[in-house]
Design a protein around this motif. Structure first.
Motif, PDB file in Angstrom:
ATOM      1  N   PRO A   8      15.566-103.641  33.211  1.00 34.58           N
ATOM      2  CA  PRO A   8      16.160-104.878  33.743  1.00 34.58           C
ATOM      3  C   PRO A   8      16.833-105.682  32.639  1.00 34.58           C
ATOM      4  N   VAL A  37      19.785-108.360  36.703  1.00 31.32           N
ATOM      5  CA  VAL A  37      18.949-109.382  37.340  1.00 31.32           C
ATOM      6  C   VAL A  37      19.612-110.749  37.200  1.00 31.32           C
ATOM      7  N   TRP A  80      19.769-107.294  41.423  1.00 28.42           N
ATOM      8  CA  TRP A  80      18.612-107.944  42.067  1.00 28.42           C
ATOM      9  C   TRP A  80      18.750-109.442  41.872  1.00 28.42           C
ATOM     10  N   LEU A  85      11.030-109.437  39.897  1.00 28.54           N
ATOM     11  CA  LEU A  85      11.476-108.140  39.388  1.00 28.54           C
ATOM     12  C   LEU A  85      10.573-107.007  39.893  1.00 28.54           C
TER      13      LEU A  85
END
Ligand code: PNS
Length: 165
Positions: A8, A37, A80, A85
């Motif tokens: 991420p 993210v 996302w 997460l």
């Protein structure tokens, strides 16, 4: 069982350090998800969609998709923006988060998040030491150089350098 890792980050923008970590991780897992993210605490330089597109282009140009074609791990670029997460990690059936480590500062920063992510969902965090060629590279440094019209090409993939020029 499919071994799936998630890398991420904000990727604002993706750097050569990120690509190094992605390239080394994809050999270790059946699938590596590189996840852009949305971090509401940070105001980004690049729009979300550009960050995703530049990651895709950079991975393609670096030949990392060929790892999958030659029997190695597949790379998936995803995004996302809502929720934790670890919600994404469990949704795709991944077991591991992968973080690149440039220095002890990164370990200090990552350790509490690794503990919380394990508490939340049993997700482990694997820390990969960045290649020494990239230990001085960060997205924030790239943003600063770019904002002052400097040359960022030593720090970023060609697709990002072209875009920022
Ligand atoms: O590239 P960055 O900005 O260092 O990436 C930071 C990121 C996206 C990895 C971090 O902000 C993050 O983990 N965000 C997810 C939010 C979350 O789930 N927090 C609770 C557990 S730590």
């Amino acid at each position: 069982m499919q071994r799936i890792a998630v890398i991420p980050g904000s990727f604002d923008p993706v750097t050569l350090g990120h690509l190094d970590v992605i390239g080394r991780t994809c050999h270790l897992f059946d699938e590596t998800h590189v996840l852009v993210v949305h971090n509401p605490a940070k105001s980004a330089m690049l729009p979300f969609a550009d960050r995703v597109r530049l990651l895709e282009e950079s991975i393609e140009e670096a030949g990392l998709n060929e790892v999958a074609a030659s029997g190695g791990g597949k790379i998936v670029v995803a995004s996302w923006s809502v929720g934790l997460l670890v919600d994404y990690v469990t949704e795709v059936g991944a077991q591991v988060l992968v973080k690149g480590i440039r220095s002890s500062n990164d370990v200090t920063y990552e350790t509490p998040m690794a503990i919380v992510n394990r508490n939340l969902a049993g997700v482990e965090t694997m820390m990969i030491v960045t290649d020494p060629a990239h230990t001085h590279v960060s997205s924030s440094l790239v943003r600063q150089v770019a904002s002052l019209a400097g040359d960022v090409s030593p720090y970023v993939p060609p697709a990002v350098a072209r875009f920022l020029k």
